[in-house]
Design a protein around this motif. Structure first.
Motif, PDB file in Angstrom:
ATOM      1  N   GLU A 178       0.828  -1.206   0.000  1.00  0.00           N
ATOM      2  CA  GLU A 178       0.000   0.000   0.000  1.00  0.00           C
ATOM      3  C   GLU A 178       0.864   1.259   0.000  1.00  0.00           C
ATOM      4  O   GLU A 178       0.585   2.214  -0.737  1.00  0.00           O
ATOM      5  N   GLN A 179       1.900   1.282   0.838  1.00  0.00           N
ATOM      6  CA  GLN A 179       2.772   2.449   0.879  1.00  0.00           C
ATOM      7  C   GLN A 179       3.528   2.625  -0.430  1.00  0.00           C
ATOM      8  O   GLN A 179       3.719   3.747  -0.910  1.00  0.00           O
ATOM      9  N   LYS A 180       3.956   1.525  -1.007  1.00  0.00           N
ATOM     10  CA  LYS A 180       4.676   1.602  -2.271  1.00  0.00           C
ATOM     11  C   LYS A 180       3.770   2.064  -3.400  1.00  0.00           C
ATOM     12  O   LYS A 180       4.195   2.820  -4.283  1.00  0.00           O
ATOM     13  N   ASP A 181       2.504   1.635  -3.379  1.00  0.00           N
ATOM     14  CA  ASP A 181       1.546   2.077  -4.405  1.00  0.00           C
ATOM     15  C   ASP A 181       1.275   3.577  -4.298  1.00  0.00           C
ATOM     16  O   ASP A 181       1.097   4.256  -5.316  1.00  0.00           O
ATOM     17  N   ARG A 182       1.236   4.105  -3.072  1.00  0.00           N
ATOM     18  CA  ARG A 182       1.026   5.548  -2.892  1.00  0.00           C
ATOM     19  C   ARG A 182       2.194   6.335  -3.476  1.00  0.00           C
ATOM     20  O   ARG A 182       2.006   7.349  -4.156  1.00  0.00           O
ATOM     21  N   LEU A 183       3.397   5.860  -3.217  1.00  0.00           N
ATOM     22  CA  LEU A 183       4.572   6.525  -3.776  1.00  0.00           C
ATOM     23  C   LEU A 183       4.586   6.394  -5.293  1.00  0.00           C
ATOM     24  O   LEU A 183       4.969   7.335  -6.002  1.00  0.00           O
ATOM     25  N   TRP A 184       4.186   5.250  -5.798  1.00  0.00           N
ATOM     26  CA  TRP A 184       4.095   5.041  -7.245  1.00  0.00           C
ATOM     27  C   TRP A 184       3.140   6.055  -7.866  1.00  0.00           C
ATOM     28  O   TRP A 184       3.441   6.645  -8.917  1.00  0.00           O
ATOM     29  N   ASP A 185       1.988   6.254  -7.258  1.00  0.00           N
ATOM     30  CA  ASP A 185       0.998   7.197  -7.784  1.00  0.00           C
ATOM     31  C   ASP A 185       1.558   8.616  -7.806  1.00  0.00           C
ATOM     32  O   ASP A 185       1.337   9.366  -8.768  1.00  0.00           O
ATOM     33  N   ARG A 186       2.286   9.018  -6.762  1.00  0.00           N
ATOM     34  CA  ARG A 186       2.849  10.364  -6.710  1.00  0.00           C
ATOM     35  C   ARG A 186       3.873  10.582  -7.812  1.00  0.00           C
ATOM     36  O   ARG A 186       3.850  11.595  -8.515  1.00  0.00           O
ATOM     37  N   ILE A 187       4.786   9.622  -7.965  1.00  0.00           N
ATOM     38  CA  ILE A 187       5.822   9.768  -8.987  1.00  0.00           C
ATOM     39  C   ILE A 187       5.219   9.664 -10.378  1.00  0.00           C
ATOM     40  O   ILE A 187       5.626  10.375 -11.307  1.00  0.00           O
ATOM     41  N   SER A 188       4.237   8.781 -10.546  1.00  0.00           N
ATOM     42  CA  SER A 188       3.573   8.653 -11.845  1.00  0.00           C
ATOM     43  C   SER A 188       2.867   9.951 -12.223  1.00  0.00           C
ATOM     44  O   SER A 188       2.905  10.383 -13.386  1.00  0.00           O
ATOM     45  N   THR A 189       2.226  10.599 -11.247  1.00  0.00           N
ATOM     46  CA  THR A 189       1.547  11.867 -11.515  1.00  0.00           C
ATOM     47  C   THR A 189       2.528  12.951 -11.927  1.00  0.00           C
ATOM     48  O   THR A 189       2.288  13.701 -12.881  1.00  0.00           O
ATOM     49  N   ILE A 190       3.665  13.025 -11.221  1.00  0.00           N
ATOM     50  CA  ILE A 190       4.641  14.071 -11.538  1.00  0.00           C
ATOM     51  C   ILE A 190       5.288  13.827 -12.895  1.00  0.00           C
ATOM     52  O   ILE A 190       5.641  14.774 -13.601  1.00  0.00           O
ATOM     53  N   THR A 191       5.430  12.567 -13.297  1.00  0.00           N
ATOM     54  CA  THR A 191       5.994  12.295 -14.622  1.00  0.00           C
ATOM     55  C   THR A 191       5.001  12.653 -15.731  1.00  0.00           C
ATOM     56  O   THR A 191       5.405  13.117 -16.801  1.00  0.00           O
ATOM     57  N   ILE A 192       3.724  12.432 -15.479  1.00  0.00           N
ATOM     58  CA  ILE A 192       2.708  12.834 -16.467  1.00  0.00           C
ATOM     59  C   ILE A 192       2.703  14.354 -16.628  1.00  0.00           C
ATOM     60  O   ILE A 192       2.689  14.877 -17.753  1.00  0.00           O
ATOM     61  N   ILE A 193       2.727  15.059 -15.503  1.00  0.00           N
ATOM     62  CA  ILE A 193       2.789  16.520 -15.565  1.00  0.00           C
ATOM     63  C   ILE A 193       4.072  16.967 -16.248  1.00  0.00           C
ATOM     64  O   ILE A 193       4.079  17.926 -17.034  1.00  0.00           O
ATOM     65  N   GLY A 194       5.173  16.261 -15.962  1.00  0.00           N
ATOM     66  CA  GLY A 194       6.439  16.596 -16.599  1.00  0.00           C
ATOM     67  C   GLY A 194       6.390  16.425 -18.109  1.00  0.00           C
ATOM     68  O   GLY A 194       6.979  17.220 -18.850  1.00  0.00           O
ATOM     69  N   GLY A 195       5.698  15.389 -18.574  1.00  0.00           N
ATOM     70  CA  GLY A 195       5.556  15.207 -20.022  1.00  0.00           C
ATOM     71  C   GLY A 195       4.804  16.354 -20.675  1.00  0.00           C
ATOM     72  O   GLY A 195       5.177  16.818 -21.760  1.00  0.00           O
ATOM     73  N   LEU A 196       3.762  16.820 -19.997  1.00  0.00           N
ATOM     74  CA  LEU A 196       3.016  17.960 -20.535  1.00  0.00           C
ATOM     75  C   LEU A 196       3.864  19.228 -20.516  1.00  0.00           C
ATOM     76  O   LEU A 196       3.869  20.009 -21.486  1.00  0.00           O
ATOM     77  N   LEU A 197       4.595  19.445 -19.420  1.00  0.00           N
ATOM     78  CA  LEU A 197       5.448  20.625 -19.326  1.00  0.00           C
ATOM     79  C   LEU A 197       6.588  20.562 -20.332  1.00  0.00           C
ATOM     80  O   LEU A 197       6.985  21.589 -20.895  1.00  0.00           O
ATOM     81  N   LEU A 198       7.109  19.359 -20.571  1.00  0.00           N
ATOM     82  CA  LEU A 198       8.191  19.210 -21.548  1.00  0.00           C
ATOM     83  C   LEU A 198       7.718  19.597 -22.942  1.00  0.00           C
ATOM     84  O   LEU A 198       8.427  20.274 -23.692  1.00  0.00           O
ATOM     85  N   GLY A 199       6.504  19.182 -23.295  1.00  0.00           N
ATOM     86  CA  GLY A 199       5.964  19.565 -24.594  1.00  0.00           C
ATOM     87  C   GLY A 199       5.746  21.060 -24.719  1.00  0.00           C
ATOM     88  O   GLY A 199       6.010  21.650 -25.775  1.00  0.00           O
ATOM     89  N   ALA A 200       5.289  21.689 -23.627  1.00  0.00           N
ATOM     90  CA  ALA A 200       5.049  23.132 -23.665  1.00  0.00           C
ATOM     91  C   ALA A 200       6.354  23.902 -23.812  1.00  0.00           C
ATOM     92  O   ALA A 200       6.456  24.830 -24.629  1.00  0.00           O
ATOM     93  N   THR A 201       7.369  23.530 -23.024  1.00  0.00           N
ATOM     94  CA  THR A 201       8.646  24.249 -23.111  1.00  0.00           C
ATOM     95  C   THR A 201       9.336  23.993 -24.448  1.00  0.00           C
ATOM     96  O   THR A 201       9.995  24.887 -24.989  1.00  0.00           O
ATOM     97  N   ALA A 202       9.169  22.774 -24.974  1.00  0.00           N
ATOM     98  CA  ALA A 202       9.756  22.484 -26.290  1.00  0.00           C
ATOM     99  C   ALA A 202       9.108  23.341 -27.372  1.00  0.00           C
ATOM    100  O   ALA A 202       9.781  23.790 -28.314  1.00  0.00           O
ATOM    101  N   ALA A 203       7.801  23.565 -27.254  1.00  0.00           N
ATOM    102  CA  ALA A 203       7.111  24.410 -28.230  1.00  0.00           C
ATOM    103  C   ALA A 203       7.629  25.841 -28.183  1.00  0.00           C
ATOM    104  O   ALA A 203       7.849  26.477 -29.215  1.00  0.00           O
ATOM    105  N   PHE A 204       7.827  26.362 -26.974  1.00  0.00           N
ATOM    106  CA  PHE A 204       8.370  27.716 -26.844  1.00  0.00           C
ATOM    107  C   PHE A 204       9.796  27.804 -27.365  1.00  0.00           C
ATOM    108  O   PHE A 204      10.193  28.798 -27.967  1.00  0.00           O
TER     109      PHE A 204
END
Length: 237
Positions: free
Chosen positions: A73-99
């Motif tokens: 359970e604790q490992k799944d919570r950490l997985w969800d946090r890191i997975s969320t930040i990587t998804i946000i990072g992918g979106l931010l990477l696309g935005a900065t690459a466009a600029f």
């Protein structure tokens, strides 16, 4: 590593069936001067909050010394946090690459290809890219991490603990710094604009969400309030 080091009693056990947390998990820095001890303990608590979501390692110790369900359970919570930040990072990477790769459609209003704003955007792109690499690597190896491996190897010594927490916190720290630098680059681009509406409008657009950090910090203040439990006794939280 000897069993004595892993189970040396340093504090009251949270449960009779759970061994006491090892001394090297506490990071008390008793031999350091008072000011240095305060700085080191505050930095360690901040690192714990960013990486694991708690101000100390007590819950992590409980999770890796109880049953497999609690650890999962604790490992799944950490997985969800890191997975969320990587998804946000992918979106931010696309935005900065466009600029970073496109010409401003209206350079007289917002020219982000000037040296200052462009360097900020490019730096933001690099930090986001690094965050995605580390975050993806953690997600790749996390399913194979057992409680025993975490307890005896990843957290087997103070240096191992620091390195492990830094690796876990790296995506979050880099994403935060990347967002701040990218926003600052756009703010500089707007400030050097000849359009007064853009100059002050973008500033307020960035200041408003930044001010929510103070609101969040206000809600996290530790408060002690009295309440009456179901048995009629008065308690504090």
């Amino acid at each position: 590593m000897s069993t004595t080091m892993l189970h040396s009693p340093t504090q009251r056990r949270p449960h009779p069936d759970i061994p006491a947390m090892p001394s090297h998990w506490n990071f008390e820095f008793k031999g350091a001067p008072q000011l240095l001890r305060f700085i080191l303990q505050s930095a360690f608590q901040l690192l714990c909050v960013i990486s694991l979501g708690h101000a100390d390692l007590q819950r992590a110790w409980i999770a890796c010394t109880t049953d497999d369900k609690t650890w999962t359970e604790q490992k799944d919570r950490l997985w969800d946090r890191i997975s969320t930040i990587t998804i946000i990072g992918g979106l931010l990477l696309g935005a900065t690459a466009a600029f970073a790769t496109t010409v401003p459609p209206m350079a007289d209003i917002l020219n982000y290809t000037e040296r200052g704003p462009y360097m900020c955007i490019f730096c933001s792109f690099g930090l986001t890219f690094g965050s995605l690499i580390v975050g993806s690597a953690i997600l790749f190896v996390m399913p194979k991490c057992t409680a025993d491996w975490f307890r005896t190897t990843l957290m087997g010594s103070r240096s191992n603990i620091c390195c492990t927490l830094v690796l876990i916190a790296y995506p979050f720290i880099c994403m935060g710094v990347s967002t701040i630098i990218g926003a600052f680059g756009l703010l500089v681009a707007a400030w050097i604009s000849q359009d007064r509406l853009v100059k002050f409008g973008v500033a307020w657009i960035l200041i408003l969400p930044a001010s929510l950090i103070l609101v969040f910090a206000w809600t996290q203040r530790p408060l002690r309030k009295g309440f009456t439990s179901h048995d009629g006794s008065s308690r504090h939280i």
